[in-house]
Design a protein around this motif. Structure first.
Motif, PDB file in Angstrom:
ATOM      1  N   LYS A  78      52.346  27.862  41.705  1.00  0.00           N
ATOM      2  CA  LYS A  78      52.487  28.951  42.680  1.00  0.00           C
ATOM      3  C   LYS A  78      51.601  30.143  42.292  1.00  0.00           C
ATOM      4  N   HIS A  79      50.975  30.760  43.323  1.00  0.00           N
ATOM      5  CA  HIS A  79      50.129  31.940  43.115  1.00  0.00           C
ATOM      6  C   HIS A  79      50.534  33.020  44.108  1.00  0.00           C
ATOM      7  N   THR A  80      50.417  34.273  43.667  1.00  0.00           N
ATOM      8  CA  THR A  80      50.624  35.416  44.551  1.00  0.00           C
ATOM      9  C   THR A  80      49.312  36.161  44.719  1.00  0.00           C
ATOM     10  N   ILE A  81      48.921  36.398  45.968  1.00  0.00           N
ATOM     11  CA  ILE A  81      47.649  37.054  46.274  1.00  0.00           C
ATOM     12  C   ILE A  81      47.946  38.382  46.977  1.00  0.00           C
ATOM     13  N   PRO A  82      47.665  39.513  46.317  1.00  0.00           N
ATOM     14  CA  PRO A  82      47.910  40.819  46.950  1.00  0.00           C
ATOM     15  C   PRO A  82      47.021  41.007  48.186  1.00  0.00           C
ATOM     16  N   ILE A  83      47.584  41.609  49.224  1.00  0.00           N
ATOM     17  CA  ILE A  83      46.797  41.876  50.443  1.00  0.00           C
ATOM     18  C   ILE A  83      46.928  43.333  50.866  1.00  0.00           C
ATOM     19  N   GLY A  84      47.261  44.185  49.903  1.00  0.00           N
ATOM     20  CA  GLY A  84      47.410  45.599  50.211  1.00  0.00           C
ATOM     21  C   GLY A  84      46.090  46.255  50.571  1.00  0.00           C
ATOM     22  N   LYS A  85      46.150  47.523  50.832  1.00  0.00           N
ATOM     23  CA  LYS A  85      44.991  48.279  51.323  1.00  0.00           C
ATOM     24  C   LYS A  85      43.788  48.186  50.396  1.00  0.00           C
ATOM     25  N   ASP A  86      44.022  48.165  49.095  1.00  0.00           N
ATOM     26  CA  ASP A  86      42.916  48.160  48.136  1.00  0.00           C
ATOM     27  C   ASP A  86      42.554  46.753  47.661  1.00  0.00           C
ATOM     28  N   SER A  87      43.155  45.730  48.228  1.00  0.00           N
ATOM     29  CA  SER A  87      42.866  44.357  47.801  1.00  0.00           C
ATOM     30  C   SER A  87      41.539  43.891  48.384  1.00  0.00           C
ATOM     31  N   ASP A  88      40.721  43.231  47.552  1.00  0.00           N
ATOM     32  CA  ASP A  88      39.421  42.759  48.052  1.00  0.00           C
ATOM     33  C   ASP A  88      39.289  41.236  48.004  1.00  0.00           C
ATOM     34  N   PHE A  89      40.350  40.549  47.588  1.00  0.00           N
ATOM     35  CA  PHE A  89      40.375  39.078  47.509  1.00  0.00           C
ATOM     36  C   PHE A  89      39.238  38.527  46.633  1.00  0.00           C
ATOM     37  N   ALA A  90      38.819  39.303  45.642  1.00  0.00           N
ATOM     38  CA  ALA A  90      37.690  38.881  44.804  1.00  0.00           C
ATOM     39  C   ALA A  90      37.993  37.552  44.134  1.00  0.00           C
ATOM     40  N   ILE A  91      36.987  36.686  44.121  1.00  0.00           N
ATOM     41  CA  ILE A  91      37.114  35.369  43.488  1.00  0.00           C
ATOM     42  C   ILE A  91      36.449  35.418  42.122  1.00  0.00           C
ATOM     43  N   ASN A  92      37.218  35.169  41.100  1.00  0.00           N
ATOM     44  CA  ASN A  92      36.692  35.107  39.733  1.00  0.00           C
ATOM     45  C   ASN A  92      36.224  33.680  39.470  1.00  0.00           C
ATOM     46  N   ARG A  93      34.918  33.472  39.498  1.00  0.00           N
ATOM     47  CA  ARG A  93      34.380  32.121  39.333  1.00  0.00           C
ATOM     48  C   ARG A  93      34.563  31.595  37.922  1.00  0.00           C
ATOM     49  N   GLU A  94      34.851  32.493  36.980  1.00  0.00           N
ATOM     50  CA  GLU A  94      35.071  32.064  35.595  1.00  0.00           C
ATOM     51  C   GLU A  94      36.484  31.514  35.413  1.00  0.00           C
ATOM     52  N   GLN A  95      37.383  31.865  36.317  1.00  0.00           N
ATOM     53  CA  GLN A  95      38.762  31.377  36.242  1.00  0.00           C
ATOM     54  C   GLN A  95      39.051  30.549  37.491  1.00  0.00           C
ATOM     55  N   HIS A  96      38.617  29.304  37.442  1.00  0.00           N
ATOM     56  CA  HIS A  96      38.717  28.446  38.631  1.00  0.00           C
ATOM     57  C   HIS A  96      40.149  27.945  38.814  1.00  0.00           C
ATOM     58  N   SER A  97      40.680  28.102  39.994  1.00  0.00           N
ATOM     59  CA  SER A  97      42.008  27.580  40.316  1.00  0.00           C
ATOM     60  C   SER A  97      42.050  27.240  41.796  1.00  0.00           C
ATOM     61  N   TRP A  98      43.097  26.529  42.179  1.00  0.00           N
ATOM     62  CA  TRP A  98      43.211  26.145  43.584  1.00  0.00           C
ATOM     63  C   TRP A  98      43.382  27.359  44.491  1.00  0.00           C
ATOM     64  N   ALA A  99      43.879  28.470  43.936  1.00  0.00           N
ATOM     65  CA  ALA A  99      44.042  29.691  44.733  1.00  0.00           C
ATOM     66  C   ALA A  99      42.703  30.226  45.221  1.00  0.00           C
ATOM     67  N   ASN A 100      41.622  29.941  44.481  1.00  0.00           N
ATOM     68  CA  ASN A 100      40.302  30.402  44.915  1.00  0.00           C
ATOM     69  C   ASN A 100      39.905  29.789  46.254  1.00  0.00           C
ATOM     70  N   TYR A 101      40.289  28.536  46.476  1.00  0.00           N
ATOM     71  CA  TYR A 101      39.968  27.896  47.748  1.00  0.00           C
ATOM     72  C   TYR A 101      40.745  28.567  48.888  1.00  0.00           C
ATOM     73  N   PHE A 102      42.011  28.943  48.606  1.00  0.00           N
ATOM     74  CA  PHE A 102      42.752  29.665  49.634  1.00  0.00           C
ATOM     75  C   PHE A 102      42.088  31.001  49.922  1.00  0.00           C
ATOM     76  N   LYS A 103      41.623  31.679  48.872  1.00  0.00           N
ATOM     77  CA  LYS A 103      40.955  32.969  49.071  1.00  0.00           C
ATOM     78  C   LYS A 103      39.715  32.813  49.943  1.00  0.00           C
ATOM     79  N   CYS A 104      39.009  31.699  49.811  1.00  0.00           N
ATOM     80  CA  CYS A 104      37.838  31.454  50.678  1.00  0.00           C
ATOM     81  C   CYS A 104      38.248  31.471  52.147  1.00  0.00           C
ATOM     82  N   GLY A 105      39.347  30.778  52.445  1.00  0.00           N
ATOM     83  CA  GLY A 105      39.843  30.770  53.815  1.00  0.00           C
ATOM     84  C   GLY A 105      40.348  32.135  54.243  1.00  0.00           C
ATOM     85  N   LEU A 106      41.002  32.839  53.326  1.00  0.00           N
ATOM     86  CA  LEU A 106      41.521  34.174  53.616  1.00  0.00           C
ATOM     87  C   LEU A 106      40.392  35.158  53.910  1.00  0.00           C
TER      88      LEU A 106
END
Length: 504
Positions: free
Chosen positions: A95-123
């Motif tokens: 399970k992952h939690t992805i903040p979506i507040g006003k200051d959230s930029d959904f940045a993808i850390n390519r050095e820390q690869h996880s399945w959540a990164n693919y969701f962030k791509c869609g987001l």
């Protein structure tokens, strides 16, 4: 044409076979999000490419079909500042939690690869689409549980299916109840670029546009579109076998997928330079001339519809490559710089900084020749599938030969096959397949085999006995059933109402 919405499982060829999986998804959702009720489900399937690999990012047409393995997301919404994603396979996908507040930029850390990164791509692409509609948008909080049957690393586009399903879920949760297939494809084509994977648009387009019982002719120029078509021979079928050699596109990209993108981009620029072409758009992912752009610049713009003209133009480019790209063993950086009239620093800045690659030599001749020869086979296959069939045996032989020639070029020119994949093709061809080829990115993954209904039992049994039980002596019956994948052309991306929960 809009993404359809269903109130039952009729989008599967055998709905009853999927009920237990959906019941498990509902159970998992309730365990993850106690007290929440599923509001809707978003779904997108994997795909198998029948012919035309490593040419979509050069804007040449391809011939895939959506298949019934898919990614399904069960979704509820809330007013929080977070999206929580979970998976029915919690051990592999925590399970992952992805903040979506006003200051959230959904940045993808390519050095820390996880399945959540693919969701962030869609987001990310969903958020950009919503911003196009309104600058004053506040994303809804969401609780999501995913269930996926597309094998990861199997060459059947699990990442694209996941990204498209994620995008569709975010859009619907935020009030986009009617999105066109064209828009969903357009925005998801670039979703994996945020991971640094410079793919083309075949995977997403096939996943979105799929129709039951039909394959797709997908074009990228002059516009992106998918045209469904039926096969002219009724006893034709395909078997898709997962080689169980996993090749993760993201992790191997510097020496495999992304290196092919870079080599083809350099080849496009070098051909344009040698042919004296000017005034063309730099239309590739790397801001270079694509190999399709070079062809249109040299032969005149092809409308994508006149197959005879397309075949003539591509044939001309095959001859041009043979005569123009003279370093058949590969180009070093110095030779590329000389041909392009660039300094080493300029060459590095232009081609080697946008995406990471590793190489000893750049095989420009082989990659360009593969693109044009593979593109020619796609058009010849479409001609075959669009023509009346007088002799079924001749049809199978011709279609199979095109697939086998494709496999040979994928092996020798694109170098995206290997000895084990070649062996799997050979076993199939000796036991009832008319054509067998690597499908998808390659370097592992799956093989697609053309066969007839009559040959299907012999082919399937031979692959199990001679490949799976030989290579994997301890393989289970369930694992074999998952590796030999149902190949019926399937419905593309869709929404499913919460009514399905009551019917399980």
């Amino acid at each position: 044409m809009s993404v359809p919405k269903f109130h039952d499982l009729s989008f599967y060829s055998e709905p009853s076979a999927h009920r237990s999986r959906y019941a498990n998804l509902v159970k998992s959702f309730r365990a993850n999000f106690s007290g929440d009720e599923i509001e809707f489900l978003a779904r997108s399937p994997g795909r198998v490419n029948l012919i035309g690999d490593h040419i979509d990012y050069n804007y040449f047409p391809v011939l895939p079909m959506a298949i019934e393995v898919d990614v399904v997301a069960a979704v509820s919404t809330n007013d929080s500042d977070a999206i929580v994603i979970s998976n029915t396979d919690a051990e592999k996908f925590p399970k992952h939690t992805i903040p979506i507040g006003k200051d959230s930029d959904f940045a993808i850390n390519r050095e820390q690869h996880s399945w959540a990164n693919y969701f962030k791509c869609g987001l990310i692409v969903a958020a950009k689409f919503l911003e196009e509609k309104s600058t004053d948008i506040k994303l809804k909080g969401m609780n999501i549980t995913f269930s996926g049957t597309v094998p990861t690393g199997g060459g059947l586009s699990s990442s694209a299916a996941f990204c498209v399903a994620s995008t569709l879920a975010v859009l619907y949760a935020n009030g986009v109840e009617n999105i066109s297939k064209a828009d969903l494809t357009r925005i998801t084509v670039v979703s994996e670029h945020y991971l640094g994977l410079n793919n083309g648009g075949m995977d997403q387009c096939a996943s979105v546009y799929g129709e039951q019982g039909k394959a797709l002719f997908i074009q990228f120029k002059p516009q992106l579109k998918g045209t469904p078509f039926e096969f002219p021979v009724k006893n034709l079928t395909f078997v898709i076998t997962n080689s169980l050699q996993v090749s993760n596109k993201y992790e191997t990209a510097p020496v495999h997928y992304n290196l092919r993108v870079v080599e083809m981009a350099i080849a496009g620029d070098l051909l344009a330079k040698k042919l004296g072409l000017q005034g063309m758009p730099r239309d590739s992912n790397l801001d270079t001339f694509s190999l399709r752009g070079v062809m249109d610049g040299y032969c005149g713009n092809w409308d994508g519809e006149d197959l005879s003209q397309g075949i003539a133009n591509i044939s001309k480019m095959i001859d041009v490559v043979e005569k123009t790209l003279t370093e058949k063993d590969g180009y070093n950086v110095e030779q590329c710089c000389q041909g392009l009239d660039l300094t080493a620093e300029e060459f590095h800045a232009k081609y080697l900084t946008k995406i990471p690659v590793k190489f000893e030599v750049l095989k420009l001749y082989q990659r360009a020749l593969h693109v044009y020869r593979e593109s020619l086979r796609v058009l010849k296959t479409l001609q075959l599938l669009s023509s009346p069939v007088d002799d079924d045996a001749k049809f199978f032989q011709t279609f199979g030969s095109l697939m086998n020639d494709s496999q040979q070029d994928l092996d020798l020119l694109n170098e995206s096959s290997n000895a084990k994949l070649n062996e799997l093709c050979s076993i199939a061809l000796n036991n009832g397949a008319f054509g067998s080829r690597v499908t998808g990115a390659g370097w592992g993954g799956s093989i697609v085999h053309l066969t007839s209904i009559e040959n299907l039992p012999k082919l399937t049994n031979s692959l199990i006995e001679l490949y799976y039980k030989h290579e994997f002596p301890h393989i289970t019956k369930d694992e074999i059933e998952e590796a030999v994948i149902d190949s019926k052309p399937a419905t593309g991306s869709c929404l499913v109402s919460a009514e399905i929960v009551k019917k399980l």
